[in-house]
Design an enzyme around this catalytic site. Sequence first.
Site, mmCIF file in Angstrom:
data_model
loop_
_atom_site.group_PDB
_atom_site.id
_atom_site.type_symbol
_atom_site.label_atom_id
_atom_site.label_comp_id
_atom_site.label_asym_id
_atom_site.label_seq_id
_atom_site.Cartn_x
_atom_site.Cartn_y
_atom_site.Cartn_z
ATOM 1 N N SER A 63 0.790 -1.237 0.000
ATOM 2 C CA SER A 63 0.000 0.000 0.000
ATOM 3 C C SER A 63 0.818 1.280 0.000
ATOM 4 C CB SER A 63 -0.968 0.000 1.181
ATOM 5 O OG SER A 63 -2.042 -0.884 0.924
ATOM 6 N N LYS A 210 2.940 7.046 4.049
ATOM 7 C CA LYS A 210 2.025 5.932 3.773
ATOM 8 C C LYS A 210 2.628 4.627 4.248
ATOM 9 C CE LYS A 210 -1.683 4.087 2.323
ATOM 10 N NZ LYS A 210 -1.512 3.119 3.427
#
Length: 277
Positions: A63, A210
């Site tokens: 991700s 992230k």
Amino acid sequence: MLDRRQFSKGLMFSAGAALVGGPGLATSAMASEKFVCTVMVDVATGKAIRRDGPAERRFSPCSTFKFPLAVMGFDSGVLQDPTHPLWDYRPEFQVTMEQQKKPSDPTIWLRDSIVWYSQELTRKLGDARFRAYVERFGYGNEDVSGNPGKDDGLTQSWLMSSLAISPDEQVAFVRRFLGRELAVSDHAYAATEASLARYPAEGGWTLTGKTGSGFLRTAKGATDRSRPIGWFVGWGDKDGRRVAFARFNLGNQRSKTYGGMIARDAMTKEFGRLAGG
């Protein structure tokens, strides 16, 4: 200075790369391997502050790839601003995690790591634009072919599949983003930065970035949940100072905590000490 030009695009994956059908499949020799890798670079000077562990080894971005995907989305116009578009979840997405079955916008997508939103974005980009962006960004091995024989690169390549990137290359990408060197619109940079999650860290730092979580594959291509991987990639700000970072961890046993959360929590606790103040 750590830059992608230091790394050959033909670099072969080492034994730890988490890919199906490629040379990075897990082997018996690495069955118990466990390590943590940390790369930190001063954005203004390019000076390496820290580089621990096998920082040149490539793994699936999982991700963390939502970061460059956001840049693509805002540059292309598929994404508009941090709260638009708001897309509804649909049953055909076949998501198993209940917390992902909800309407999502770019900020929710990045904060809660909504997989189906990424896949809707790449479908709207289309194969040609998607591939062109990955190549333009020089992102890792630039391989978005997906799983062998499945023609699924547009929606699966970054999910423990063909695409792979090293901690060194993650930091190089962050620095190119912050230096506005990706050949995208000013709006793409500003909207991506505004949409990414921020985390307070020890020592008065604020981290923007992230997470990413996944698992290595067995020699036969099956997911091995006893081999969790975790990423946290982004940059830290304090008093006008900015440090790009990538944290990666590879485990050798099942964990109740996702690898990306482990990486993120470690960096928020250690960032001030690691950055030298």
